[in-house]
Every structure is written in C-alpha cells, then in structure tokens.
Motif scaffolding. Structure first.
Motif, short mmCIF file in Angstrom:
data_model
loop_
_atom_site.label_atom_id
_atom_site.label_comp_id
_atom_site.label_asym_id
_atom_site.label_seq_id
_atom_site.Cartn_x
_atom_site.Cartn_y
_atom_site.Cartn_z
N ALA A 142 7.50 -1.65 12.25
CA ALA A 142 7.85 -2.25 10.96
C ALA A 142 9.37 -2.30 10.82
CB ALA A 142 7.24 -1.45 9.82
N TYR A 143 9.83 -3.26 10.04
CA TYR A 143 11.26 -3.34 9.75
C TYR A 143 11.61 -2.38 8.61
CZ TYR A 143 11.73 -7.47 12.71
OH TYR A 143 11.74 -8.33 13.80
N VAL A 144 12.76 -1.78 8.72
CA VAL A 144 13.21 -0.83 7.72
C VAL A 144 13.23 -1.45 6.33
CG1 VAL A 144 15.17 0.57 6.96
CG2 VAL A 144 14.55 0.51 9.39
N ARG A 145 13.65 -2.71 6.27
CA ARG A 145 13.75 -3.38 4.97
C ARG A 145 12.39 -3.59 4.30
NH1 ARG A 145 14.74 -7.56 8.72
NH2 ARG A 145 13.17 -9.25 8.64
N GLU A 146 11.31 -3.51 5.10
CA GLU A 146 9.97 -3.73 4.56
C GLU A 146 9.34 -2.44 4.01
OE1 GLU A 146 8.55 -7.35 7.55
OE2 GLU A 146 8.08 -5.27 8.06
N ILE A 147 10.02 -1.33 4.24
CA ILE A 147 9.47 -0.01 3.87
C ILE A 147 10.22 0.57 2.68
CG2 ILE A 147 9.10 2.36 4.65
CD1 ILE A 147 8.93 1.24 7.49
N VAL B 151 11.32 0.71 12.74
CA VAL B 151 10.74 2.04 12.87
C VAL B 151 9.31 1.91 13.38
CG1 VAL B 151 12.11 3.05 11.00
CG2 VAL B 151 9.87 2.04 10.49
N LEU B 152 8.79 3.03 13.83
CA LEU B 152 7.40 3.10 14.27
C LEU B 152 6.63 3.95 13.25
CD1 LEU B 152 6.09 1.91 16.83
CD2 LEU B 152 6.19 4.21 17.84
N LEU B 153 5.56 3.38 12.71
CA LEU B 153 4.71 4.11 11.78
C LEU B 153 3.52 4.66 12.55
CD1 LEU B 153 4.68 1.61 8.77
CD2 LEU B 153 6.28 3.48 9.23
N VAL B 154 3.39 5.98 12.59
CA VAL B 154 2.39 6.63 13.43
C VAL B 154 1.31 7.28 12.56
CG1 VAL B 154 2.00 8.32 15.26
CG2 VAL B 154 4.22 7.15 15.08
N SER B 155 0.05 7.02 12.94
CA SER B 155 -1.09 7.66 12.28
C SER B 155 -2.06 8.16 13.33
CB SER B 155 -1.79 6.67 11.34
OG SER B 155 -2.35 5.59 12.07
N ASN B 156 -3.00 9.00 12.90
CA ASN B 156 -4.01 9.50 13.83
C ASN B 156 -5.22 9.94 13.01
OD1 ASN B 156 -5.60 10.87 15.67
ND2 ASN B 156 -3.87 11.77 16.76
N SER B 157 -6.24 9.11 13.01
CA SER B 157 -7.44 9.40 12.22
C SER B 157 -8.47 10.20 12.99
CB SER B 157 -8.07 8.08 11.75
OG SER B 157 -8.45 7.29 12.86
N GLY B 158 -8.07 10.71 14.16
CA GLY B 158 -8.97 11.52 14.97
C GLY B 158 -9.49 10.80 16.19
N SER B 159 -9.41 9.49 16.17
CA SER B 159 -9.88 8.71 17.32
C SER B 159 -8.73 8.37 18.26
CB SER B 159 -10.55 7.42 16.84
OG SER B 159 -9.66 6.66 16.05
N GLY B 160 -7.54 8.88 17.94
CA GLY B 160 -6.38 8.61 18.79
C GLY B 160 -5.19 8.17 17.96
N VAL B 161 -4.03 8.22 18.57
CA VAL B 161 -2.79 7.84 17.88
C VAL B 161 -2.72 6.33 17.73
CG1 VAL B 161 -0.27 7.85 18.02
CG2 VAL B 161 -1.57 9.88 18.73
N GLN C 206 0.84 -1.20 0.00
CA GLN C 206 0.00 0.00 0.00
C GLN C 206 0.87 1.25 0.00
OE1 GLN C 206 -2.45 -0.76 3.57
NE2 GLN C 206 -4.23 -0.75 2.21
N VAL C 207 0.37 2.30 -0.62
CA VAL C 207 1.04 3.61 -0.53
C VAL C 207 0.28 4.43 0.50
CG1 VAL C 207 1.69 5.70 -1.77
CG2 VAL C 207 1.78 3.49 -2.95
N ILE C 208 0.97 4.79 1.58
CA ILE C 208 0.32 5.46 2.71
C ILE C 208 1.17 6.64 3.17
CG2 ILE C 208 -0.88 3.39 3.54
CD1 ILE C 208 1.41 2.97 5.53
N ILE C 209 0.55 7.49 3.99
CA ILE C 209 1.27 8.60 4.62
C ILE C 209 1.32 8.32 6.11
CG2 ILE C 209 1.23 11.07 5.14
CD1 ILE C 209 -0.21 11.50 2.49
N ARG C 210 2.53 8.36 6.66
CA ARG C 210 2.73 8.10 8.08
C ARG C 210 3.85 8.98 8.63
NH1 ARG C 210 -1.38 5.96 7.31
NH2 ARG C 210 -2.09 3.84 7.84
N GLN C 211 3.80 9.22 9.93
CA GLN C 211 4.96 9.80 10.59
C GLN C 211 5.90 8.65 10.94
OE1 GLN C 211 4.71 11.21 14.69
NE2 GLN C 211 5.86 13.06 14.11
N ILE C 212 7.17 8.85 10.68
CA ILE C 212 8.15 7.78 10.93
C ILE C 212 9.03 8.14 12.13
CG2 ILE C 212 10.12 6.54 9.99
CD1 ILE C 212 8.98 6.88 7.24
N LYS C 213 9.11 7.20 13.05
CA LYS C 213 10.00 7.36 14.20
C LYS C 213 10.95 6.16 14.23
CE LYS C 213 7.04 10.11 17.25
NZ LYS C 213 7.99 11.24 17.40
N LYS C 214 12.22 6.42 14.22
CA LYS C 214 13.20 5.34 14.25
C LYS C 214 13.31 4.75 15.65
CE LYS C 214 16.28 6.62 10.44
NZ LYS C 214 17.68 6.96 10.07
#
Length: 228
Positions: free
Chosen positions: A210-215, A195-205, A181-189
């Motif tokens: 995910a592994y770096v090699r998978e991204i 890494v940590l893929l962070v999203s927030n659709s309004g209902s909470g964080v 999938q092509v997505i938009i996320r905040q990335i935290k190493k």
C-alpha cells in the motif's frame, strides 16, 4: 438479666428458696425458673400472677415495665445512632479514597476497533501525569473483533492497550484506516512511499502493498490481554 428476672431472683433468695423449690410451687421446671431470672424467657401475665401469689407480693409493677421498655428503646435508639454514624463514616472514608484514587487512577475506555463504540473501561495508574508513559488523552484499549492477526497471537476477544499515533511506525502492530476500513496490521516500510501490510489469520502470512498516502495510522498496539 431483665428487671423482672432480677426481681424474681431477689424475692426467691430473700425467701430462702432454690430455683427447684420455686419451680415446684409454680408448677414449672427448675430450668424454666432459671431462664426467667436470666431473661432468656419472658414472664407472661399468668406466670407473674403465680409468682406474686407465692411471695405475697405484686410483681405486676407498671413502672418497672415502663422503665424496662424505656431502657430497651434507648438502647435501640443508641444502636441506630451508632449505625448511622458508622454508615456516614464509611461514606466519608469512601469519598476520601475516591478523591485520592481519582488523582492516581483513570478510567481508560475500551473501544471496538471502529473506535466509535465503547464496550467498557479499565482503571490504570497515572504516573508523572502520564499513563504507561503516554499522555492521558492519547491512550485507550481496543477489543479485537476478528482473528485476522491470530498468527501474531492476537485473537478475537483479546484486549489490546494502545496509544494514538499519526505517523507510521515500522515493524509495529497498528490500528489503521485503509480502503475505508479500520483494521489491525503489522506495518513494514518498503521505502518512503510504500509499506507492506501484514496479517496472519492462521492459514499463513498474507501481505498487501500500500502507498503511505493511502493509510491513516490511528494507534499503535503496545500490550495485549489474552482472554483464555
């Protein structure tokens, strides 16, 4: 004033008649005579014959009409030439501006997040051969397709300016390919491998490890145009 109007006025003046007196002789108003002389009214064949009778002079001068028509035609041709020249000049000026602006402005495409569909484009200035500090072929806009990141004030329909990246940038909002999938996320190493893929659709964080090699990083979002 027309040629026929000038001739009527000249004959009236020569014969010592006022516009009112001539009007009475013709069976018309003083104002009508004035409009004939000033060219605001066209003298038809009937009125010309009546005027000719009053002055005992034939006003139905074919040469006079021919000259008048010639002058009118020449005036119209002259106006047409001026109009054509004006249009050509405008086209030349526009072409010059297009050439000039073409070297300082560039149409930057606006993609959907799949980076396959172009929905529009925006003009951006080129400074030192770069756009917003990045190579011209590395920048584009992304039309946000959902509210996955609304908690980051990135909502569906907003337009984000982005530049291409190939390496993960910590604490950045990125367009990336993950799990087909092509997505938009905040990335935290987390470390060199995860890494940590962070999203927030309004209902909470929401977070996802995910592994770096998978991204596959595609672009970093730099600026946002909010659609109200």
């Amino acid at each position: 004033m027309t040629r026929i109007g000038e001739k009527i006025k000249a004959l009236r003046t020569k014969n010592g008649l006022t516009q009112k007196t001539l009007g009475k002789k013709l069976g018309v108003s003083e104002g009508f005579v004035n409009e004939l002389e000033t060219g605001r009214k066209v003298a038809n064949e009937a009125i010309i014959k009546r005027i000719s009778k009053v002055f005992g002079k034939d006003l139905d001068d074919i040469n006079m009409y021919a000259d008048e028509q010639k002058e009118t035609k020449e005036t119209n041709v002259s106006r047409d030439k001026i109009s054509i020249k004006s249009d050509r000049r405008k086209q030349e000026v526009n072409a010059v501006w297009d050439d000039a602006l073409g070297s300082i402005l560039k149409n930057v495409p606006v993609y959907k997040t799949d980076l396959k569909t172009v929905v529009s484009s925006k003009k951006l200035p080129i400074i030192a051969n770069k756009i917003e500090g990045y190579a011209q072929d590395k920048v584009f806009f992304v039309e946000i397709q959902n509210d996955d990141m609304i908690g980051f004030r990135v909502a569906k329909g907003d337009i984000a300016f982005a530049h291409t990246i190939h390496e993960i940038e910590n604490n950045s909002l990125c367009l990336l390919e993950y799990d087909d999938q092509v997505i938009i996320r905040q990335i935290k190493k987390l470390d060199s491998n995860k890494v940590l893929l962070v999203s927030n659709s309004g209902s909470g964080v929401k977070t996802q490890t995910a592994y770096v090699r998978e991204i596959k990083p595609l672009a970093k979002l730099d600026k946002l145009e909010i659609i109200l």
